[in-house]
Design a protein around this motif. Structure first.
Motif, PDB file in Angstrom:
ATOM      1  N   SER A 278       0.887  -1.191  -0.139  1.00  0.00           N
ATOM      2  CA  SER A 278      -0.047   0.047  -0.036  1.00  0.00           C
ATOM      3  C   SER A 278       0.727   1.446   0.202  1.00  0.00           C
ATOM      4  N   ASN A 279       1.972   1.227   0.857  1.00  0.00           N
ATOM      5  CA  ASN A 279       2.887   2.205   0.579  1.00  0.00           C
ATOM      6  C   ASN A 279       3.540   2.645  -0.620  1.00  0.00           C
ATOM      7  N   ALA A 280       3.966   1.661  -1.377  1.00  0.00           N
ATOM      8  CA  ALA A 280       4.464   1.656  -2.727  1.00  0.00           C
ATOM      9  C   ALA A 280       3.128   2.243  -3.790  1.00  0.00           C
ATOM     10  N   ARG A 281       1.890   1.603  -3.591  1.00  0.00           N
ATOM     11  CA  ARG A 281       1.033   2.044  -4.307  1.00  0.00           C
ATOM     12  C   ARG A 281       0.745   3.538  -4.119  1.00  0.00           C
ATOM     13  N   SER A 282       0.835   4.000  -2.915  1.00  0.00           N
ATOM     14  CA  SER A 282       0.368   5.460  -2.601  1.00  0.00           C
ATOM     15  C   SER A 282       1.418   6.180  -3.206  1.00  0.00           C
ATOM     16  N   ALA A 283       2.780   5.835  -2.993  1.00  0.00           N
ATOM     17  CA  ALA A 283       3.973   6.510  -3.602  1.00  0.00           C
ATOM     18  C   ALA A 283       3.770   6.806  -5.009  1.00  0.00           C
ATOM     19  N   CYS A 284       3.277   5.839  -5.691  1.00  0.00           N
ATOM     20  CA  CYS A 284       3.155   5.782  -7.384  1.00  0.00           C
ATOM     21  C   CYS A 284       2.341   6.708  -7.589  1.00  0.00           C
ATOM     22  N   MET A 285       1.033   6.752  -6.955  1.00  0.00           N
ATOM     23  CA  MET A 285      -0.140   7.465  -7.304  1.00  0.00           C
ATOM     24  C   MET A 285       0.306   8.985  -7.226  1.00  0.00           C
ATOM     25  N   ARG A 286       1.076   9.490  -6.034  1.00  0.00           N
ATOM     26  CA  ARG A 286       1.569  10.786  -5.817  1.00  0.00           C
ATOM     27  C   ARG A 286       2.304  11.238  -7.270  1.00  0.00           C
ATOM     28  N   ALA A 287       3.286  10.216  -7.771  1.00  0.00           N
ATOM     29  CA  ALA A 287       4.414  10.709  -8.874  1.00  0.00           C
ATOM     30  C   ALA A 287       3.217  10.748  -9.966  1.00  0.00           C
ATOM     31  N   CYS A 288       2.494  10.012 -10.176  1.00  0.00           N
ATOM     32  CA  CYS A 288       1.383   9.658 -11.378  1.00  0.00           C
ATOM     33  C   CYS A 288       0.720  11.014 -11.468  1.00  0.00           C
ATOM     34  N   VAL A 289       0.240  11.781 -10.545  1.00  0.00           N
ATOM     35  CA  VAL A 289      -0.612  13.023 -10.426  1.00  0.00           C
ATOM     36  C   VAL A 289       0.152  14.081 -10.405  1.00  0.00           C
ATOM     37  N   GLY A 290       1.597  14.134 -10.256  1.00  0.00           N
ATOM     38  CA  GLY A 290       2.516  15.123 -10.189  1.00  0.00           C
ATOM     39  C   GLY A 290       2.643  16.060  -8.817  1.00  0.00           C
ATOM     40  N   LEU A 291       2.320  14.983  -7.829  1.00  0.00           N
ATOM     41  CA  LEU A 291       2.703  15.531  -6.607  1.00  0.00           C
ATOM     42  C   LEU A 291       4.264  15.367  -6.202  1.00  0.00           C
ATOM     43  N   PRO A 292       4.542  16.145  -5.341  1.00  0.00           N
ATOM     44  CA  PRO A 292       6.053  16.015  -4.802  1.00  0.00           C
ATOM     45  C   PRO A 292       6.102  14.953  -3.755  1.00  0.00           C
ATOM     46  N   ARG A 293       7.271  14.346  -3.610  1.00  0.00           N
ATOM     47  CA  ARG A 293       7.239  13.060  -2.622  1.00  0.00           C
ATOM     48  C   ARG A 293       7.430  13.648  -1.304  1.00  0.00           C
ATOM     49  N   ARG A 294       6.573  13.064  -0.368  1.00  0.00           N
ATOM     50  CA  ARG A 294       6.552  13.717   0.917  1.00  0.00           C
ATOM     51  C   ARG A 294       6.284  12.427   1.952  1.00  0.00           C
ATOM     52  N   ILE A 295       7.514  12.347   2.900  1.00  0.00           N
ATOM     53  CA  ILE A 295       7.337  11.512   3.606  1.00  0.00           C
ATOM     54  C   ILE A 295       7.534  11.708   4.951  1.00  0.00           C
TER      55      ILE A 295
ATOM     56  N   VAL B 289      10.810   1.592   0.707  1.00  0.00           N
ATOM     57  CA  VAL B 289       9.829   1.156  -0.285  1.00  0.00           C
ATOM     58  C   VAL B 289       9.096   2.151  -0.870  1.00  0.00           C
ATOM     59  N   ALA B 290       8.767   3.269  -0.145  1.00  0.00           N
ATOM     60  CA  ALA B 290       7.926   4.484  -0.590  1.00  0.00           C
ATOM     61  C   ALA B 290       8.804   5.117  -1.486  1.00  0.00           C
ATOM     62  N   ARG B 291       9.928   5.326  -0.867  1.00  0.00           N
ATOM     63  CA  ARG B 291      11.132   6.303  -1.729  1.00  0.00           C
ATOM     64  C   ARG B 291      11.362   5.693  -3.146  1.00  0.00           C
ATOM     65  N   THR B 292      11.735   4.296  -3.052  1.00  0.00           N
ATOM     66  CA  THR B 292      11.960   3.509  -4.320  1.00  0.00           C
ATOM     67  C   THR B 292      10.846   3.463  -5.273  1.00  0.00           C
ATOM     68  N   ALA B 293       9.831   3.531  -4.731  1.00  0.00           N
ATOM     69  CA  ALA B 293       8.309   3.283  -5.795  1.00  0.00           C
ATOM     70  C   ALA B 293       8.116   4.796  -6.270  1.00  0.00           C
ATOM     71  N   PHE B 294       8.509   5.734  -5.458  1.00  0.00           N
ATOM     72  CA  PHE B 294       7.769   7.234  -5.893  1.00  0.00           C
ATOM     73  C   PHE B 294       9.108   7.649  -7.083  1.00  0.00           C
ATOM     74  N   ASP B 295      10.342   7.194  -6.688  1.00  0.00           N
ATOM     75  CA  ASP B 295      11.428   7.575  -7.697  1.00  0.00           C
ATOM     76  C   ASP B 295      11.154   6.632  -8.919  1.00  0.00           C
ATOM     77  N   TYR B 296      10.826   5.446  -8.937  1.00  0.00           N
ATOM     78  CA  TYR B 296      10.567   4.554 -10.112  1.00  0.00           C
ATOM     79  C   TYR B 296       9.695   5.211 -10.946  1.00  0.00           C
ATOM     80  N   ALA B 297       8.261   5.667 -10.422  1.00  0.00           N
ATOM     81  CA  ALA B 297       7.399   6.044 -11.110  1.00  0.00           C
ATOM     82  C   ALA B 297       7.631   7.540 -11.831  1.00  0.00           C
ATOM     83  N   ALA B 298       8.465   8.402 -10.873  1.00  0.00           N
ATOM     84  CA  ALA B 298       8.708   9.896 -11.551  1.00  0.00           C
ATOM     85  C   ALA B 298       9.373   9.812 -12.685  1.00  0.00           C
ATOM     86  N   VAL B 299      10.322   8.486 -12.970  1.00  0.00           N
ATOM     87  CA  VAL B 299      11.110   8.619 -14.149  1.00  0.00           C
ATOM     88  C   VAL B 299      10.467   7.711 -15.186  1.00  0.00           C
TER      89      VAL B 299
END
Length: 455
Positions: free
Chosen positions: A1-18, A33-43
């Protein structure tokens, strides 16, 4: 769920926030896990070009079950009982979580028979009491509904509908329990049934219902469903009244020294009798599920005196004579000269509202008659709306048209067509739109949409 939430933030253009948490192995692993998921989705993913809209002020976020529980707390509930049953368990979770802070006694009971009778027993002491279940559990509560009616004890019961019959589909929605609520228990007696349209309405409906059942000394039922109770809704916090008006009716809380004989079931002009809590001096009385005389003595001990029996049946029925003064009638929403009038009850409110906007975009003029109060039923006002409508379509989440059949029995009026759904999924706006168009084209009188998205 953390990974999914982080990916969704990246997909809608929101900044990473932990958020900052205490350093523990499990916490650190989840953060990584959240950091890695966000960084992957962002690129890897092109962000959505549309920005997320922001309102004028922050909104609260709650589920329908939380709203039902909070409504009970604001209404002054001091006893809540339940046996866990999806999709009503969220009410129990909220009550259990905040019970100590709010001074509410919460009991998880062995079965729904015990749940209902415990709630009635608590209500008999003068406390406001509530319980909740789904259709299968309510089947076990049925006899208790009649017990509360005979003893004239105000209690609120919640039925969160799911797809049935029997175990059915515990995690899917349906509006299939209407006739179960209308016919719960045997015999003639007053009851009040309300079907809220969303979470905020559910919150308010519980408070309204408690005031009504206290006034009329009868059982009250809230009909919700999975769509409302497990759905999530945003709400303006200013729209939530945490200090509502409380009406306890003819409740007596102080002892008497006037020496007059107390008649718990006094045959008053209004049918509403003075209700003293147990233990007060000079207010000794009996509460039983047998038919009784005004003083609570069972008339079966007199070989069932028919004169007294008739008097008590009429007394109980008479209590509801003025209820329309306290329950607002439904009103048409939209153009008065619409070509189509969509009638719905309970949780269909939102989808019909959206469908009407989509129909308007296609130059189809439709309005909406939402029904909240099932009992009492505003026959006169609903008859007037239906009579003046050009084409009436009923939208409901069941196979047999339960609300249609109930409305017809109360008004004597038929309708032009139906849009029904009974596959466990709620309506989508385009499905209602497609149904209206098919009906207008003369293709069908009962439109059942095909669910193409598998969830």
């Amino acid at each position: 769920s953390n990974a999914r939430s982080a990916c969704m933030r990246a997909c809608v253009g929101l900044p990473r926030r932990i958020n900052e948490f205490a350093s523990l192995p499990v916490v650190d692993e989840n953060i990584e896990v959240a950091r890695t998921a966000f960084d992957y989705a962002a690129v890897s993913v092109t962000p959505c070009p549309e920005t997320i809209p922001e309102g004028e002020k922050p909104q609260a976020w709650w589920a329908g079950n939380e709203a039902l529980a909070m409504g009970g707390a604001s209404a002054g509930v001091k006893f809540y009982s339940a046996y866990p049953m999806s999709p009503s368990t969220g009410v129990l979770h909220w009550m259990a979580k905040y019970a100590r802070d709010l001074g509410i006694m919460v009991r998880q009971v062995e079965d729904e028979i015990g749940v209902a009778t415990m709630a009635i027993g608590a209500a008999a002491t003068g406390a406001r009491a509530m319980c909740a279940t789904s259709g299968g559990g309510f089947a076990l509560m049925t006899e208790a509904v009649g017990s509360a009616a005979m003893m004239e004890i105000p209690v609120v019961m919640i039925n969160v509908m799911r797809a049935g019959p029997s175990t059915g589909v515990p995690t899917k929605t349906e509006q299939g329990d209407l006739w179960q609520m209308l016919g719960a228990s045997q015999g003639d007696f007053p009851r009040i049934i309300v079907a809220p349209k969303d979470a905020l309405d559910a919150y308010n409906a519980v408070i309204e219902l408690f005031n009504l059942v206290d006034r009329y000394q009868c059982p009250g039922i809230v009909i919700s469903d999975l769509l409302i109770s497990e759905g999530r809704f945003s709400v303006d916090p200013d729209d939530i009244n945490f200090h509502p008006e409380i009406d306890r009716g003819e409740l007596i809380l102080e002892p008497s020294n006037n020496g007059d004989k107390y008649l718990r079931y006094k045959n008053t002009e209004s049918g509403i009798s003075p209700r003293a809590v147990p233990g007060l001096e000079d207010y000794i009385h009996v509460m039983a599920t047998d038919e009784q005389d005004e003083d609570g003595i069972l008339i079966s001990d007199e070989f069932t005196n028919p004169i007294k029996r008739r008097m008590m049946v009429e007394k109980r029925a008479r209590k509801m004579d003025d209820i329309f003064e306290y329950v607002p009638a439904p009103e048409v929403e939209g153009s008065e000269d619409a070509d189509i009038t969509l009638v719905g009850w309970g949780s269909t409110y939102g989808v019909i509202h959206e469908a009407i906007e989509q129909l308007k975009a296609e130059s189809i003029n439709a309005n909406h008659l939402p029904i909240k109060w099932i009992v009492p039923f505003h026959t006169k006002q609903i008859n007037e709306v239906l009579t003046n409508s050009k084409k009436v379509i009923i939208v409901e989440n069941n196979f047999s048209g339960q609300f249609y059949r109930y409305m017809r029995s109360e008004t004597g009026m038929d309708v032009d067509a139906h849009i029904r759904k009974y596959d466990g999924e709620p309506f989508m706006p385009h499905q209602v739109v497609n149904g209206v168009k098919a009906i207008m084209a003369g293709d069908t009188e009962i439109f059942v949409p095909e669910q193409k998205i598998m969830v």
